[in-house]
Design an enzyme around this catalytic site. Sequence first.
Site, PDB file in Angstrom:
ATOM      1  N   ASN A 189      -0.816  19.084 -19.753  1.00 50.33           N
ATOM      2  CA  ASN A 189      -1.217  18.125 -20.792  1.00 50.33           C
ATOM      3  C   ASN A 189      -1.328  18.767 -22.165  1.00 50.33           C
ATOM      4  OD1 ASN A 189      -1.433  16.069 -18.877  1.00 50.33           O
ATOM      5  ND2 ASN A 189      -3.505  16.705 -18.331  1.00 50.33           N
ATOM      6  N   LYS A 236       3.146  11.582 -10.718  1.00 51.02           N
ATOM      7  CA  LYS A 236       2.238  10.739 -11.498  1.00 51.02           C
ATOM      8  C   LYS A 236       2.955   9.437 -11.823  1.00 51.02           C
ATOM      9  CE  LYS A 236      -0.883  13.858 -13.914  1.00 51.02           C
ATOM     10  NZ  LYS A 236      -1.288  14.374 -15.234  1.00 51.02           N
ATOM     11  N   LYS A 240       7.315  23.177 -13.485  1.00 51.36           N
ATOM     12  CA  LYS A 240       6.498  22.012 -13.095  1.00 51.36           C
ATOM     13  C   LYS A 240       6.259  22.010 -11.585  1.00 51.36           C
ATOM     14  CE  LYS A 240       5.097  17.434 -13.809  1.00 51.36           C
ATOM     15  NZ  LYS A 240       5.118  16.205 -14.568  1.00 51.36           N
ATOM     16  N   HIS A 276      -1.251  11.270 -26.964  1.00 48.92           N
ATOM     17  CA  HIS A 276      -1.455   9.911 -26.463  1.00 48.92           C
ATOM     18  C   HIS A 276      -2.207   9.059 -27.483  1.00 48.92           C
ATOM     19  CE1 HIS A 276      -0.963  11.103 -21.947  1.00 48.92           C
ATOM     20  NE2 HIS A 276       0.181  10.833 -22.519  1.00 48.92           N
ATOM     21  N   HIS A 315       7.109   9.139 -27.117  1.00 51.52           N
ATOM     22  CA  HIS A 315       6.148  10.026 -26.467  1.00 51.52           C
ATOM     23  C   HIS A 315       6.334  11.494 -26.860  1.00 51.52           C
ATOM     24  CE1 HIS A 315       3.477  11.447 -23.305  1.00 51.52           C
ATOM     25  NE2 HIS A 315       4.425  12.273 -22.909  1.00 51.52           N
ATOM     26  N   ARG A 328       0.813  -1.231   0.000  1.00 49.97           N
ATOM     27  CA  ARG A 328       0.000   0.000   0.000  1.00 49.97           C
ATOM     28  C   ARG A 328       0.843   1.277   0.000  1.00 49.97           C
ATOM     29  NH1 ARG A 328      -3.410  -2.914   3.686  1.00 49.97           N
ATOM     30  NH2 ARG A 328      -5.106  -3.831   2.491  1.00 49.97           N
ATOM     31  N   ARG A 349      -3.154  21.900 -12.957  1.00 54.68           N
ATOM     32  CA  ARG A 349      -2.154  20.928 -13.435  1.00 54.68           C
ATOM     33  C   ARG A 349      -2.481  20.417 -14.837  1.00 54.68           C
ATOM     34  NH1 ARG A 349       1.078  16.135 -10.240  1.00 54.68           N
ATOM     35  NH2 ARG A 349       2.068  15.290 -12.102  1.00 54.68           N
ATOM     36  N   GLU A 380       8.862  18.375 -24.689  1.00 51.49           N
ATOM     37  CA  GLU A 380       8.287  18.738 -23.382  1.00 51.49           C
ATOM     38  C   GLU A 380       8.882  20.066 -22.892  1.00 51.49           C
ATOM     39  OE1 GLU A 380       5.744  17.194 -22.064  1.00 51.49           O
ATOM     40  OE2 GLU A 380       5.860  15.058 -22.553  1.00 51.49           O
ATOM     41  N   GLU A 411      -4.310  17.357 -10.015  1.00 50.50           N
ATOM     42  CA  GLU A 411      -4.971  17.751 -11.252  1.00 50.50           C
ATOM     43  C   GLU A 411      -6.459  18.039 -11.068  1.00 50.50           C
ATOM     44  OE1 GLU A 411      -3.164  15.870 -14.714  1.00 50.50           O
ATOM     45  OE2 GLU A 411      -5.060  16.132 -15.770  1.00 50.50           O
ATOM     46  N   HIS A 467      -0.945  16.708 -25.262  1.00 54.54           N
ATOM     47  CA  HIS A 467      -0.934  15.303 -24.867  1.00 54.54           C
ATOM     48  C   HIS A 467      -2.215  14.560 -25.226  1.00 54.54           C
ATOM     49  CE1 HIS A 467       2.630  16.547 -22.779  1.00 54.54           C
ATOM     50  NE2 HIS A 467       2.826  15.367 -22.233  1.00 54.54           N
TER      51      HIS A 467
HETATM   52  P1  NAD Z   1      11.928   5.821 -22.041  1.00 53.52           P
HETATM   53  O1  NAD Z   1      11.909   5.632 -20.604  1.00 53.52           O
HETATM   54  O2  NAD Z   1      11.447   4.703 -22.909  1.00 53.52           O
HETATM   55  O3  NAD Z   1      13.423   6.193 -22.458  1.00 53.52           O
HETATM   56  C1  NAD Z   1      13.697   6.392 -23.817  1.00 53.52           C
HETATM   57  C2  NAD Z   1      14.809   5.452 -24.314  1.00 53.52           C
HETATM   58  O4  NAD Z   1      16.046   6.002 -23.932  1.00 53.52           O
HETATM   59  C3  NAD Z   1      14.780   4.039 -23.746  1.00 53.52           C
HETATM   60  O5  NAD Z   1      15.192   3.134 -24.743  1.00 53.52           O
HETATM   61  C4  NAD Z   1      15.818   4.104 -22.634  1.00 53.52           C
HETATM   62  O6  NAD Z   1      16.401   2.840 -22.390  1.00 53.52           O
HETATM   63  C5  NAD Z   1      16.815   5.053 -23.200  1.00 53.52           C
HETATM   64  N1  NAD Z   1      17.591   5.831 -22.241  1.00 53.52           N
HETATM   65  C6  NAD Z   1      17.106   6.571 -21.198  1.00 53.52           C
HETATM   66  N2  NAD Z   1      18.103   7.236 -20.634  1.00 53.52           N
HETATM   67  C7  NAD Z   1      19.235   6.930 -21.302  1.00 53.52           C
HETATM   68  C8  NAD Z   1      20.590   7.337 -21.201  1.00 53.52           C
HETATM   69  N3  NAD Z   1      20.977   8.263 -20.313  1.00 53.52           N
HETATM   70  N4  NAD Z   1      21.486   6.789 -22.043  1.00 53.52           N
HETATM   71  C9  NAD Z   1      21.091   5.890 -22.988  1.00 53.52           C
HETATM   72  N5  NAD Z   1      19.819   5.489 -23.162  1.00 53.52           N
HETATM   73  C10 NAD Z   1      18.901   6.012 -22.324  1.00 53.52           C
HETATM   74  O7  NAD Z   1      11.088   7.097 -22.509  1.00 53.52           O
HETATM   75  P2  NAD Z   1      11.001   8.593 -21.960  1.00 53.52           P
HETATM   76  O8  NAD Z   1      10.843   9.411 -23.166  1.00 53.52           O
HETATM   77  O9  NAD Z   1      12.081   8.887 -21.006  1.00 53.52           O
HETATM   78  O10 NAD Z   1       9.642   8.584 -21.146  1.00 53.52           O
HETATM   79  C11 NAD Z   1       8.418   8.343 -21.798  1.00 53.52           C
HETATM   80  C12 NAD Z   1       7.426   7.840 -20.777  1.00 53.52           C
HETATM   81  O11 NAD Z   1       7.218   8.826 -19.779  1.00 53.52           O
HETATM   82  C13 NAD Z   1       6.065   7.540 -21.370  1.00 53.52           C
HETATM   83  O12 NAD Z   1       5.603   6.309 -20.888  1.00 53.52           O
HETATM   84  C14 NAD Z   1       5.191   8.667 -20.857  1.00 53.52           C
HETATM   85  O13 NAD Z   1       3.839   8.295 -20.731  1.00 53.52           O
HETATM   86  C15 NAD Z   1       5.826   8.948 -19.538  1.00 53.52           C
HETATM   87  N6  NAD Z   1       5.571  10.289 -19.009  1.00 53.52           N
HETATM   88  C16 NAD Z   1       5.155  10.391 -17.738  1.00 53.52           C
HETATM   89  C17 NAD Z   1       4.935  11.652 -17.181  1.00 53.52           C
HETATM   90  C18 NAD Z   1       4.562  11.774 -15.740  1.00 53.52           C
HETATM   91  O14 NAD Z   1       4.249  12.878 -15.296  1.00 53.52           O
HETATM   92  N7  NAD Z   1       4.613  10.708 -14.972  1.00 53.52           N
HETATM   93  C19 NAD Z   1       5.157  12.794 -17.940  1.00 53.52           C
HETATM   94  C20 NAD Z   1       5.592  12.644 -19.255  1.00 53.52           C
HETATM   95  C21 NAD Z   1       5.795  11.390 -19.776  1.00 53.52           C
HETATM   96  N1  GLY Z   2       3.000  15.352 -17.454  1.00 59.18           N
HETATM   97  C1  GLY Z   2       1.749  15.795 -16.934  1.00 59.18           C
HETATM   98  C2  GLY Z   2       1.726  15.939 -15.462  1.00 59.18           C
HETATM   99  O1  GLY Z   2       2.674  15.616 -14.786  1.00 59.18           O
HETATM  100  O2  GLY Z   2       0.736  16.354 -14.929  1.00 59.18           O
END
Ligand code: NAD
Ligand code: GLY
Length: 361
Positions: free
Chosen positions: A247, A144, A229, A254, A267, A122, A243, A186, A239, A250
């Site tokens: 998006n 998030k 942020k 998405h 993404h 939990r 917040r 972003e 949100e 987005h």
């Molecule tokens: P990711 O985590 O898939 O990383 C992108 C690629 O880069 C992967 O292949 C990873 O292995 C590689 N990589 C990462 N760091 C590296 C480094 N320093 N050196 C070499 N390779 C590296 O993708 P992302 O773009 O980082 O994140 C996308 C995800 O984040 C999506 O699932 C999206 O929905 C989510 N997201 C979440 C929020 C939130 O607020 N929680 C906000 C925006 C996006």
């Molecule tokens: N990336 C959108 C949020 O964190 O609210």
Amino acid sequence: MLYDVTVNLGERSYGIHIGAELLEELGERCVSAGLKGKCLVVTDANVGSLYAATAMESLGKAGFKATLATIPAGEQTKCGDQLFALYSRCIEAGLDRKGFVVALGGGVIGDLAGYVAASYLRGIPFVQVPTSLLAMVDSSVGGKTGINLPEGKNLVGAFHQPELVLADLQTLETLPVREYRAGLAEVVKYGIIYDASFFECLEGQWPALADRSDVGLLARVVGRCCEIKADVVGQDEREGGLRAILNFGHTVGHAIEKVAGYGEFVHGEAVAIGSVFAARVSVEQSGLSQAECDRIEKMFVDLALPVRAPGCPWADLRAALAVDKKTIGGMPKFVLASAIGLVSFGNDVPEALMEQVWKSL
Ligand code: NAD
Ligand code: GLY
């Protein structure tokens, strides 16, 4: 060169530390954040092969009993099967309620490992160690967490704030160029939604930003994004309102990811296309000038990001929009701009306008 930003959320407040060679300090910074006991370090195969050893050594030196879980890289990993496998790894690692999870990687690892921490027993603490630009400026901050379902992105999740965010800019040196550019989408978003002078600064400095040649500039840019942020999340953690501006781009982004097939567009690329869509809708509906819309589109083009997705038919995209988290009664909600730096959220857009704008791209 060290930027510290605080996310002010009362007793759930935490620091974001941005600088070089911070990974070596992971263990001591976890101690400073009050963490104790055993931890599970979750990473993907790409990041793990480069940085897990440094992270594990630092945690070990600081007295933590750390176990490493390395899982496949890519959006497909953010799924129920990996989630359940990681719960088992938590049990094998002996994590009790005093233990914690470390997310070492991009947004996929941050979201998935964060949701493990949000739900295992939990809820246990976790630490974000973002290694992609997108994770540094966005996903590691704000709490998030979640996974995708086959029906859509991020449909299961929880708000769970980290104890600490440690962004070591040196890790960006190994980030593939496509992923780096995706993170810039972003970055541009923050200018559009919150800070016109930041947008102008990006317009003036995009060549150095695009080729990662100026580390000082990168640090300032990551720092400013995290400040924005933190400011937004500090006012509206869950949100309830403001917040939602984060998006921007987005809603359609998405849907593009889903329709094109996860991985076809990463993404940030999908967000770039979704942002141009939102900007063009904004011209028709919320008073954004055509000149500012053109500046937004040019910014993404300059950064070598895609601004259209020819392989995504409108009918499929509209069907995907119907299961977006922000959709209410079948109507997706949009963040629209009235000027660069000024947006509103929760907007309905007429069906015909959505379709017309999509087909104009
Ligand atoms: P990711 O985590 O898939 O990383 C992108 C690629 O880069 C992967 O292949 C990873 O292995 C590689 N990589 C990462 N760091 C590296 C480094 N320093 N050196 C070499 N390779 C590296 O993708 P992302 O773009 O980082 O994140 C996308 C995800 O984040 C999506 O699932 C999206 O929905 C989510 N997201 C979440 C929020 C939130 O607020 N929680 C906000 C925006 C996006
Ligand atoms: N990336 C959108 C949020 O964190 O609210």
